[in-house]
Design a protein around this motif. Sequence first.
Motif, PDB file in Angstrom:
ATOM      1  N   ALA A   1       1.770  -8.872  11.529  1.00  0.00           N
ATOM      2  CA  ALA A   1       3.038  -8.213  11.207  1.00  0.00           C
ATOM      3  C   ALA A   1       2.902  -7.442   9.893  1.00  0.00           C
ATOM      4  CB  ALA A   1       4.149  -9.247  11.103  1.00  0.00           C
ATOM      5  N   VAL A   2       2.712  -6.137  10.001  1.00  0.00           N
ATOM      6  CA  VAL A   2       2.666  -5.247   8.845  1.00  0.00           C
ATOM      7  C   VAL A   2       3.867  -4.319   8.939  1.00  0.00           C
ATOM      8  CG1 VAL A   2       1.386  -3.424   7.671  1.00  0.00           C
ATOM      9  CG2 VAL A   2       0.158  -5.363   8.686  1.00  0.00           C
ATOM     10  N   VAL A   3       4.689  -4.294   7.896  1.00  0.00           N
ATOM     11  CA  VAL A   3       5.861  -3.429   7.886  1.00  0.00           C
ATOM     12  C   VAL A   3       5.439  -2.046   7.409  1.00  0.00           C
ATOM     13  CG1 VAL A   3       8.197  -3.096   6.999  1.00  0.00           C
ATOM     14  CG2 VAL A   3       7.317  -5.423   7.367  1.00  0.00           C
ATOM     15  N   ARG A   4       5.816  -1.017   8.169  1.00  0.00           N
ATOM     16  CA  ARG A   4       5.461   0.349   7.807  1.00  0.00           C
ATOM     17  C   ARG A   4       6.710   1.223   7.755  1.00  0.00           C
ATOM     18  NH1 ARG A   4       0.364   3.030  10.767  1.00  0.00           N
ATOM     19  NH2 ARG A   4       1.058   4.651   9.325  1.00  0.00           N
TER      20      ARG A   4
ATOM     21  N   LEU B   1       0.873  -1.169   0.000  1.00  0.00           N
ATOM     22  CA  LEU B   1       0.000   0.000   0.000  1.00  0.00           C
ATOM     23  C   LEU B   1       0.908   1.216   0.000  1.00  0.00           C
ATOM     24  CD1 LEU B   1      -2.740  -1.001   2.622  1.00  0.00           C
ATOM     25  CD2 LEU B   1      -2.774  -1.332   0.135  1.00  0.00           C
ATOM     26  N   LEU B   2       0.940   1.926  -1.101  1.00  0.00           N
ATOM     27  CA  LEU B   2       1.877   3.030  -1.293  1.00  0.00           C
ATOM     28  C   LEU B   2       1.107   4.347  -1.311  1.00  0.00           C
ATOM     29  CD1 LEU B   2       4.836   3.772  -1.846  1.00  0.00           C
ATOM     30  CD2 LEU B   2       4.389   3.445  -4.295  1.00  0.00           C
ATOM     31  N   GLY B   3       0.969   4.952  -0.126  1.00  0.00           N
ATOM     32  CA  GLY B   3       0.261   6.217  -0.036  1.00  0.00           C
ATOM     33  C   GLY B   3      -1.238   6.093  -0.030  1.00  0.00           C
ATOM     34  N   VAL B   4      -1.763   4.891   0.139  1.00  0.00           N
ATOM     35  CA  VAL B   4      -3.207   4.668   0.242  1.00  0.00           C
ATOM     36  C   VAL B   4      -3.487   3.846   1.488  1.00  0.00           C
ATOM     37  CG1 VAL B   4      -3.599   4.807  -2.245  1.00  0.00           C
ATOM     38  CG2 VAL B   4      -3.153   2.582  -1.190  1.00  0.00           C
ATOM     39  N   GLY B   5      -4.738   3.895   1.961  1.00  0.00           N
ATOM     40  CA  GLY B   5      -5.125   3.154   3.140  1.00  0.00           C
ATOM     41  C   GLY B   5      -5.720   1.801   2.799  1.00  0.00           C
ATOM     42  N   TYR B   6      -6.248   1.147   3.823  1.00  0.00           N
ATOM     43  CA  TYR B   6      -6.776  -0.203   3.640  1.00  0.00           C
ATOM     44  C   TYR B   6      -8.070  -0.239   2.837  1.00  0.00           C
ATOM     45  CZ  TYR B   6      -3.289  -2.154   6.783  1.00  0.00           C
ATOM     46  OH  TYR B   6      -2.093  -2.573   7.336  1.00  0.00           O
TER      47      TYR B   6
ATOM     48  N   ALA C   1     -11.390   0.078   6.173  1.00  0.00           N
ATOM     49  CA  ALA C   1     -10.498   0.888   7.001  1.00  0.00           C
ATOM     50  C   ALA C   1     -10.445   0.334   8.424  1.00  0.00           C
ATOM     51  CB  ALA C   1     -10.939   2.342   6.994  1.00  0.00           C
ATOM     52  N   GLU C   2     -11.610  -0.007   8.968  1.00  0.00           N
ATOM     53  CA  GLU C   2     -11.659  -0.600  10.309  1.00  0.00           C
ATOM     54  C   GLU C   2     -11.004  -1.971  10.318  1.00  0.00           C
ATOM     55  OE1 GLU C   2     -14.999  -1.954  13.652  1.00  0.00           O
ATOM     56  OE2 GLU C   2     -15.632  -1.066  11.739  1.00  0.00           O
ATOM     57  N   LEU C   3     -11.285  -2.770   9.304  1.00  0.00           N
ATOM     58  CA  LEU C   3     -10.660  -4.082   9.171  1.00  0.00           C
ATOM     59  C   LEU C   3      -9.142  -3.943   9.121  1.00  0.00           C
ATOM     60  CD1 LEU C   3     -10.299  -7.065   8.409  1.00  0.00           C
ATOM     61  CD2 LEU C   3     -11.166  -6.522   6.127  1.00  0.00           C
ATOM     62  N   GLY C   4      -8.646  -3.006   8.310  1.00  0.00           N
ATOM     63  CA  GLY C   4      -7.211  -2.804   8.187  1.00  0.00           C
ATOM     64  C   GLY C   4      -6.574  -2.363   9.490  1.00  0.00           C
ATOM     65  N   HIS C   5      -7.263  -1.518  10.242  1.00  0.00           N
ATOM     66  CA  HIS C   5      -6.746  -1.088  11.545  1.00  0.00           C
ATOM     67  C   HIS C   5      -6.523  -2.289  12.458  1.00  0.00           C
ATOM     68  CE1 HIS C   5      -7.320   0.102  15.797  1.00  0.00           C
ATOM     69  NE2 HIS C   5      -6.621   1.177  15.451  1.00  0.00           N
ATOM     70  N   ASP C   6      -7.498  -3.186  12.514  1.00  0.00           N
ATOM     71  CA  ASP C   6      -7.365  -4.365  13.372  1.00  0.00           C
ATOM     72  C   ASP C   6      -6.315  -5.327  12.832  1.00  0.00           C
ATOM     73  OD1 ASP C   6      -9.338  -3.235  14.883  1.00  0.00           O
ATOM     74  OD2 ASP C   6     -10.908  -4.674  14.337  1.00  0.00           O
ATOM     75  N   PHE C   7      -6.261  -5.496  11.531  1.00  0.00           N
ATOM     76  CA  PHE C   7      -5.256  -6.360  10.914  1.00  0.00           C
ATOM     77  C   PHE C   7      -3.852  -5.879  11.262  1.00  0.00           C
ATOM     78  CE2 PHE C   7      -2.588  -6.925   7.012  1.00  0.00           C
ATOM     79  CZ  PHE C   7      -2.360  -8.290   7.143  1.00  0.00           C
ATOM     80  N   GLU C   8      -3.629  -4.588  11.150  1.00  0.00           N
ATOM     81  CA  GLU C   8      -2.305  -4.026  11.442  1.00  0.00           C
ATOM     82  C   GLU C   8      -1.969  -4.135  12.923  1.00  0.00           C
ATOM     83  OE1 GLU C   8      -0.594   0.386  10.888  1.00  0.00           O
ATOM     84  OE2 GLU C   8      -1.183  -0.638   9.026  1.00  0.00           O
TER      85      GLU C   8
ATOM     86  N   VAL D   1      -5.933 -11.992   3.606  1.00  0.00           N
ATOM     87  CA  VAL D   1      -7.158 -12.700   3.256  1.00  0.00           C
ATOM     88  C   VAL D   1      -7.641 -13.546   4.433  1.00  0.00           C
ATOM     89  CG1 VAL D   1      -8.182 -14.420   1.724  1.00  0.00           C
ATOM     90  CG2 VAL D   1      -6.585 -12.735   0.800  1.00  0.00           C
ATOM     91  N   ALA D   2      -6.723 -14.274   5.065  1.00  0.00           N
ATOM     92  CA  ALA D   2      -7.111 -15.125   6.190  1.00  0.00           C
ATOM     93  C   ALA D   2      -7.677 -14.297   7.338  1.00  0.00           C
ATOM     94  CB  ALA D   2      -5.904 -15.935   6.664  1.00  0.00           C
ATOM     95  N   TYR D   3      -7.041 -13.175   7.635  1.00  0.00           N
ATOM     96  CA  TYR D   3      -7.528 -12.318   8.711  1.00  0.00           C
ATOM     97  C   TYR D   3      -8.891 -11.727   8.356  1.00  0.00           C
ATOM     98  CZ  TYR D   3      -7.458  -8.945  12.540  1.00  0.00           C
ATOM     99  OH  TYR D   3      -7.774  -8.226  13.667  1.00  0.00           O
TER     100      TYR D   3
END
Length: 290
Positions: free
Chosen positions: A229-232, A170-175, A218-225, A249-251
């Motif tokens: 392990a999400v590299v930022r 994700l390059l400059g965009v959100g979940y 966006a909410e899903l991505g917040h919990d996933f992160e 996908v699994a999450y």
Amino acid sequence: MSTPPPTGPLVTRDTVAAQVRLLGVETGEILLVHSSLSSLGWVCGGAVAVVQGLLDALGQTGTLVVPTQTGDLSDPALWGNPPVPEEWWDRIRATMPAYDPLVTPSRGVGVIPETVRGWPGARRSAHPQTSFAALGPRAAEIVDSHAPDCRLGERSPLARLERLGARVLLLGVGYAACTSFHLAEYRIPSPLVRVGRPAPGGGWETVTEVSITSENFAELGHDFERDRAVVRKRVGAADARLFPVADSVAYAERWLALHRSREDEIPTATGSAPASGDPAPPGPGRRRRT
């Protein structure tokens, strides 16, 4: 009145290559990129330089994949950004050009995917609304045989990316832009819709599809992160995130099963709004579910 100078930072092809390597992108891997050019800063060479930098980081053995979706090839009855007069609908359906992977431009996914689409050697999948384009030695394996009645499910490039161990950048965009979350929608109970679009041989056709929406991503991505392990890091001025397709996908499959109520569904409807997790295009818009 003079134009103010750019605020930067100055980003070059080498900047992109070096900083995505620092993020963890590896030579030879398969990378699904969702991107915003404007988020990076002042890019010398624009989208071309960004694509070059990504290809430099991946090397000759790596494969770059981007969404090249065409949500405007959909039923005008569902357009909302802006809508068109109802008296135009039949005429639009009768005259809308059919999808051609070689010439139909992408819409609503940004200039970087559109640049990849036209790159020498790029291959593009055949779905008329949710195609992907790819560059590299695994391109054909990823994008070929995209079923026309499977936007983002098991017979789409997303499932192949999952099986091949690809990662998402994700390059400059959100979940909200994370299309891999949509694959999870095909693995939980979801309503079906009738999707309208121009037919390959002319005229109009409808197919039955799984209903999809990025409304909660966006909410899903917040919990996933939070939980995985999400590299930022930063690439230019952009916030960048790197993670495996399979993990996302699994999450998402577990998260959506818990957080989406049946009340969020809509009855079966004819037509389709743009069907992607990416920013909505300025023309035909989308409803909550498509």
